[in-house]
Scaffold this motif. Structure first.
Motif, mmCIF file in Angstrom:
data_model
loop_
_atom_site.group_PDB
_atom_site.id
_atom_site.type_symbol
_atom_site.label_atom_id
_atom_site.label_comp_id
_atom_site.label_asym_id
_atom_site.label_seq_id
_atom_site.Cartn_x
_atom_site.Cartn_y
_atom_site.Cartn_z
ATOM 1 N N MET A 122 0.839 -1.197 0.000
ATOM 2 C CA MET A 122 0.000 0.000 0.000
ATOM 3 C C MET A 122 0.872 1.245 0.000
ATOM 4 O O MET A 122 1.766 1.371 0.824
ATOM 5 N N ASP A 123 0.612 2.138 -0.927
ATOM 6 C CA ASP A 123 1.316 3.421 -0.965
ATOM 7 C C ASP A 123 0.294 4.518 -0.688
ATOM 8 O O ASP A 123 -0.239 5.147 -1.591
ATOM 9 N N LYS A 124 0.025 4.712 0.605
ATOM 10 C CA LYS A 124 -1.033 5.663 0.954
ATOM 11 C C LYS A 124 -0.640 7.103 0.653
ATOM 12 O O LYS A 124 -1.487 7.989 0.640
ATOM 13 N N TYR A 125 0.669 7.338 0.400
ATOM 14 C CA TYR A 125 1.101 8.697 0.107
ATOM 15 C C TYR A 125 0.665 9.142 -1.282
ATOM 16 O O TYR A 125 0.643 10.321 -1.602
ATOM 17 N N VAL A 126 0.323 8.177 -2.150
ATOM 18 C CA VAL A 126 -0.216 8.510 -3.463
ATOM 19 C C VAL A 126 -1.630 9.061 -3.325
ATOM 20 O O VAL A 126 -2.102 9.827 -4.153
ATOM 21 N N ASN B 129 -3.925 11.477 -2.030
ATOM 22 C CA ASN B 129 -3.879 12.818 -1.464
ATOM 23 C C ASN B 129 -5.213 13.527 -1.684
ATOM 24 O O ASN B 129 -6.159 12.955 -2.243
ATOM 25 N N ALA B 130 -5.280 14.765 -1.240
ATOM 26 C CA ALA B 130 -6.532 15.524 -1.336
ATOM 27 C C ALA B 130 -6.975 15.692 -2.783
ATOM 28 O O ALA B 130 -8.174 15.666 -3.091
ATOM 29 N N SER B 131 -6.009 15.851 -3.678
ATOM 30 C CA SER B 131 -6.335 16.024 -5.092
ATOM 31 C C SER B 131 -6.985 14.764 -5.667
ATOM 32 O O SER B 131 -7.950 14.840 -6.437
ATOM 33 N N SER C 216 -8.981 7.690 -10.966
ATOM 34 C CA SER C 216 -8.528 8.034 -9.616
ATOM 35 C C SER C 216 -9.069 7.029 -8.599
ATOM 36 O O SER C 216 -8.372 6.635 -7.658
ATOM 37 N N PHE C 217 -10.302 6.607 -8.814
ATOM 38 C CA PHE C 217 -10.881 5.610 -7.909
ATOM 39 C C PHE C 217 -10.116 4.286 -8.014
ATOM 40 O O PHE C 217 -9.866 3.622 -7.004
ATOM 41 N N SER C 218 -9.744 3.904 -9.226
ATOM 42 C CA SER C 218 -8.963 2.678 -9.420
ATOM 43 C C SER C 218 -7.623 2.768 -8.705
ATOM 44 O O SER C 218 -7.132 1.777 -8.147
ATOM 45 N N LEU C 219 -7.031 3.952 -8.704
ATOM 46 C CA LEU C 219 -5.761 4.144 -8.008
ATOM 47 C C LEU C 219 -5.945 3.961 -6.503
ATOM 48 O O LEU C 219 -5.141 3.291 -5.842
ATOM 49 N N LEU C 220 -7.011 4.535 -5.970
ATOM 50 C CA LEU C 220 -7.316 4.355 -4.547
ATOM 51 C C LEU C 220 -7.518 2.877 -4.234
ATOM 52 O O LEU C 220 -6.971 2.353 -3.253
ATOM 53 N N TYR C 221 -8.280 2.211 -5.075
ATOM 54 C CA TYR C 221 -8.567 0.780 -4.904
ATOM 55 C C TYR C 221 -7.278 -0.035 -4.909
ATOM 56 O O TYR C 221 -7.039 -0.865 -4.023
ATOM 57 N N ASN C 222 -6.437 0.204 -5.902
ATOM 58 C CA ASN C 222 -5.198 -0.568 -6.028
ATOM 59 C C ASN C 222 -4.228 -0.296 -4.882
ATOM 60 O O ASN C 222 -3.476 -1.183 -4.464
ATOM 61 N N CYS C 223 -4.239 0.924 -4.370
ATOM 62 C CA CYS C 223 -3.345 1.274 -3.266
ATOM 63 C C CYS C 223 -3.739 0.558 -1.974
ATOM 64 O O CYS C 223 -2.876 0.174 -1.183
ATOM 65 N N TYR C 224 -5.032 0.390 -1.781
ATOM 66 C CA TYR C 224 -5.514 -0.098 -0.491
ATOM 67 C C TYR C 224 -6.032 -1.530 -0.491
ATOM 68 O O TYR C 224 -6.214 -2.123 0.575
ATOM 69 N N TYR C 225 -6.288 -2.108 -1.641
ATOM 70 C CA TYR C 225 -7.007 -3.386 -1.684
ATOM 71 C C TYR C 225 -6.320 -4.485 -0.869
ATOM 72 O O TYR C 225 -6.925 -5.091 0.022
ATOM 73 N N ILE D 220 -8.466 9.761 4.122
ATOM 74 C CA ILE D 220 -9.430 8.672 4.002
ATOM 75 C C ILE D 220 -8.948 7.375 4.649
ATOM 76 O O ILE D 220 -9.702 6.418 4.778
ATOM 77 N N HIS D 221 -7.692 7.351 5.086
ATOM 78 C CA HIS D 221 -7.094 6.111 5.595
ATOM 79 C C HIS D 221 -7.921 5.485 6.718
ATOM 80 O O HIS D 221 -8.324 4.314 6.636
ATOM 81 N N PHE D 222 -8.193 6.243 7.762
ATOM 82 C CA PHE D 222 -8.904 5.670 8.907
ATOM 83 C C PHE D 222 -10.381 5.434 8.602
ATOM 84 O O PHE D 222 -11.006 4.547 9.186
#
Length: 201
Positions: free
Chosen positions: A1-5, A7-9, A21-30, A69-71
């Motif tokens: 997981m690269d949660k630093y990717v 960001n607010a943007s 952007s949603f796919s990026l969030l998904y891939n970072c956290y899945y 959004i992490h927590f």
């Protein structure tokens, strides 16, 4: 997981319906969230299903999510795991009294915010459980193996072995009492074996 990717943007883009952007969030956290969920439900397949459901709800409500959004993600997955455990608790027809007791214990454990076992600790617990099973008297061991490893109910075991159901219940209770004496508070993690047939195969 690269949660630093994340960001607010990125979250702002998701608010606007940006699927990339949603796919990026998904891939970072899945993977991270699946691992987190597994420590609650002890079943990788169910954990994946829970995490995917959480992401579907996030997409459906994308306009309202905020950064950070992490927590929020962790809390959403944890709540979904608890809902799953409560659903199992309500499916009384599929369980006997011992599974219901363990579900109650596990739900309370999750609600108390204790840290789930790490993978290494869990593997060690598997080893301890197997060692205790090997020390049980032959009759008790056979009945408990049906119960623990094959997920059979007391009635199913009684019918298959052609013995009285009360005998089965007594032997299961004896085995669980032995487990409790050896494992102490970690008896709650026996739920892992009762919810998933993936261990010791």
């Amino acid at each position: 997981m690269d949660k630093y990717v994340v960001n607010a943007s990125l979250i702002a883009d998701i608010n606007k319906g940006n699927e990339r952007s949603f796919s990026l969030l998904y891939n970072c956290y899945y993977t991270y969230l699946c691992t987190f969920a597994t420590t609650y439900v002890f079943c990788p397949e169910k954990a994946e299903e829970i995490v995917n459901d959480v992401f579907m709800r996030i997409w459906d409500n994308r306009a309202s999510i905020t950064f950070p959004i992490h927590f929020y993600l962790l809390q959403s997955v944890r709540n979904a795991c608890l809902n799953y455990l409560r659903m199992l608790r309500n499916e009384q027809n599929a369980m006997d009294e011992y599974r219901l007791l363990l579900l109650d214990l596990h739900e309370n454990f999750c609600l108390n915010d204790n840290n789930p076992l790490s993978l290494l600790e869990f593997r060690e617990l598997e080893r301890q459980v197997q060692m205790v099973v090997e020390t049980l008297p032959a009759k008790c061991k056979k009945i408990f193996e049906y119960y623990l490893y094959q997920g059979k109910s007391s009635r199913q075991i009684a019918e298959e072995l052609d013995i009285n159901i009360n005998t089965v219940r007594v032997q299961i209770k004896n085995a669980l009492d032995r487990m409790k004496a050896v494992l102490g508070p970690k008896i709650v993690y026996l739920l892992s074996f009762l919810l998933s047939g993936t261990f010791f195969k």
